[in-house]
Design a protein around this motif. Structure first.
Motif, short mmCIF file in Angstrom:
data_model
loop_
_atom_site.label_atom_id
_atom_site.label_comp_id
_atom_site.label_asym_id
_atom_site.label_seq_id
_atom_site.Cartn_x
_atom_site.Cartn_y
_atom_site.Cartn_z
N UNK A 128 -4.03 -5.32 -3.82
CA UNK A 128 -4.85 -4.13 -3.64
C UNK A 128 -5.09 -3.42 -4.97
N UNK A 129 -4.04 -3.28 -5.77
CA UNK A 129 -4.16 -2.60 -7.06
C UNK A 129 -5.12 -3.35 -7.97
N UNK A 130 -5.02 -4.67 -7.99
CA UNK A 130 -5.87 -5.47 -8.86
C UNK A 130 -7.33 -5.41 -8.42
N UNK A 131 -7.57 -5.53 -7.11
CA UNK A 131 -8.94 -5.45 -6.62
C UNK A 131 -9.57 -4.10 -6.95
N UNK A 155 -3.40 5.21 -0.04
CA UNK A 155 -1.99 5.57 -0.22
C UNK A 155 -1.20 4.41 -0.83
N UNK A 156 -1.51 3.18 -0.42
CA UNK A 156 -0.81 2.02 -0.97
C UNK A 156 -1.08 1.85 -2.46
N UNK A 157 -2.33 2.02 -2.85
CA UNK A 157 -2.67 1.90 -4.27
C UNK A 157 -1.97 2.98 -5.07
N UNK A 158 -1.96 4.20 -4.54
CA UNK A 158 -1.30 5.31 -5.24
C UNK A 158 0.19 5.04 -5.38
N UNK A 159 0.83 4.56 -4.29
CA UNK A 159 2.27 4.27 -4.36
C UNK A 159 2.57 3.17 -5.37
N UNK A 160 1.71 2.18 -5.45
CA UNK A 160 1.92 1.09 -6.40
C UNK A 160 1.87 1.61 -7.83
N UNK A 161 0.90 2.47 -8.11
CA UNK A 161 0.79 3.02 -9.47
C UNK A 161 1.98 3.91 -9.79
N UNK A 162 2.45 4.68 -8.80
CA UNK A 162 3.61 5.54 -9.03
C UNK A 162 4.87 4.71 -9.26
N UNK A 163 4.99 3.59 -8.53
CA UNK A 163 6.17 2.75 -8.71
C UNK A 163 6.22 2.18 -10.11
N UNK A 164 5.06 1.82 -10.64
CA UNK A 164 5.01 1.29 -12.00
C UNK A 164 5.56 2.31 -12.99
#
Length: 412
Positions: A128-131, A155-164
């Motif tokens: 999702x983040x890459x797309x 929300x998933x994309x936001x969580x992924x960026x925050x996890x990074x």
């Protein structure tokens, strides 16, 4: 929309991935790179109005975005502390080349896709983040691909960026030995990029040619980068034999044409032949993967001289094998269509009803559309009409909505 606004919008569709990938090498931070690219596009609206559209809009935007990123980093004095890092600190970014750094991935876009498919993130988050960031696919269209709501996907994309950021993940370009572990996610990203362009989830056009061509280019580069990976061959074969039908998917008025209605003499035979050779190579050696199996199914459709000549029993066998390696409800839906062609619409309808009760395809527009077609064939018109209405409510692509609306009128 003014001519300048159209030019900026067109450049956004065609060049976003290039500009972001180049800027990310300078920024070494995905959020910062995205902000700088967005600022470059906003600047273009003003400057191009005054000075005219440049000869190479993508290069102009890349230069502005990279300079903005460098200025931001210098102001913040965080060349070494800003995380997540995308590459090792190097102020010579403007003169970057794969040869000078030893990178094994020759293309900025492909390099960034591998980088974003970081194993510390979940598979869905990687894709999702890459797309969203690298490929420029909208959150709404990604949500449709994952069968979730737009809010859930955002929300998933936001969580992924925050996890990074929170985990301080070193977001560097992977080394050669790390590429195989990320390959499946990269293949999935490129495949979803292609399908999003081949049948656009929304809008007034059936196809987004820019996304389709980008996916084909990336897959060919990936084949050159990893020539021994059979699943790469499988994906390239799948894209080639699918895209070979591009000129026949709609009529002169833009009406959607089903597979049995298409003029097979107008299909791209060169692409079909290349894809068929790749399928045979991908299937050799046993235990084919999901892309090789999907390519084999697509090749059977593409090589049949007439729709009536399609080897539906063999397609069912391939779908059975595909379900074993990839137990997806979408695969099960496509298998139900193949069952219909061999055993009749009742057999397919039984499978469709099981998928409905399963719930995993809730909100997937092709489930009620397929059910409606089977009910139409069984002359159960009232039920078919209700299913067509459900499909129309879910369809956001105008070509698909027009097709479904016409079918609804036929059974009403």
């Amino acid at each position: 929309m003014t001519p300048i606004e159209r030019a900026v919008a067109d450049t956004h569709r065609r060049e976003w991935a290039f500009v972001l990938a180049a800027t990310a090498r300078v920024a070494r931070d995905m959020d910062l790179a995205e902000e700088c690219v967005q600022e470059a596009y906003a600047t273009a609206l003003q400057v191009w109005e005054r000075d005219g559209i440049p000869n190479n809009p993508g290069a102009w935007l890349t230069t502005v975005a990279k300079r903005t990123a460098l200025d931001a980093l210098r102001r913040q004095n965080v060349f070494r502390s800003k995380l997540p890092l995308l590459v090792e600190p190097d102020e010579a970014d403007m003169n970057y080349s794969a040869e000078s750094t030893g990178d094994v991935i020759p293309d900025d876009r492909l390099r960034l896709i591998f980088t974003c498919c970081h194993p510390a993130l979940s598979g869905e988050a990687q894709i999702a983040l890459t797309l969203r960031l690298v490929c420029g696919v909208s959150t709404a269209d990604i949500a449709q691909a994952f069968l979730v709501s737009e809010a859930t996907m955002a929300a998933r994309v936001t969580r992924a960026k925050k996890k990074i950021s929170a985990a301080r993940i070193a977001y560097r370009v992977p080394a050669a030995e790390e590429l195989p572990d990320r390959l499946d996610a990269v293949l999935t990203v490129i495949h979803l990029l292609f399908t999003t362009g081949y049948t656009a989830p929304s809008g007034d056009q059936l196809v987004r040619a820019d996304l389709v061509q980008r996916a084909l280019d990336l897959t060919r580069m990936l084949r050159d980068l990893m020539p021994d990976e059979r699943e790469v061959w499988g994906l390239l074969a799948l894209l080639l034999v699918t895209h070979a039908r591009r000129e026949t998917r709609t009529d002169a008025e833009g009406r959607l044409l089903l597979l049995e209605e298409q003029d097979r003499t107008a299909w791209d035979q060169e692409a079909i032949e290349e894809g068929h050779r790749l399928v045979l190579d991908a299937l050799r050696g046993g235990n084919p993967g999901r892309f090789a199996l999907q390519a084999a199914i697509a090749a059977l459709h593409a090589t049949a001289k007439k729709y009536e000549d399609t080897d539906w029993p063999q397609i069912i066998t391939l779908y059975d094998a595909l379900l074993r390696v990839w137990p997806s409800p979408v695969v099960a839906l496509n298998r139900a269509i193949a069952l219909t062609m061999v055993f009749g619409p009742e057999a397919g309808l039984t499978e469709i009803e099981e998928l409905e009760s399963d719930g995993r395809l809730e909100g997937y527009r092709y489930l009620p559309a397929t059910k409606a077609d089977l009910l139409r064939r069984l002359d159960r018109k009232e039920e078919a009409a209700n299913a067509y209405k459900a499909a129309i409510a879910l369809a956001e692509n105008e070509a698909e909505r027009a097709f479904l609306t016409q079918r609804l009128a036929e059974v009403s």
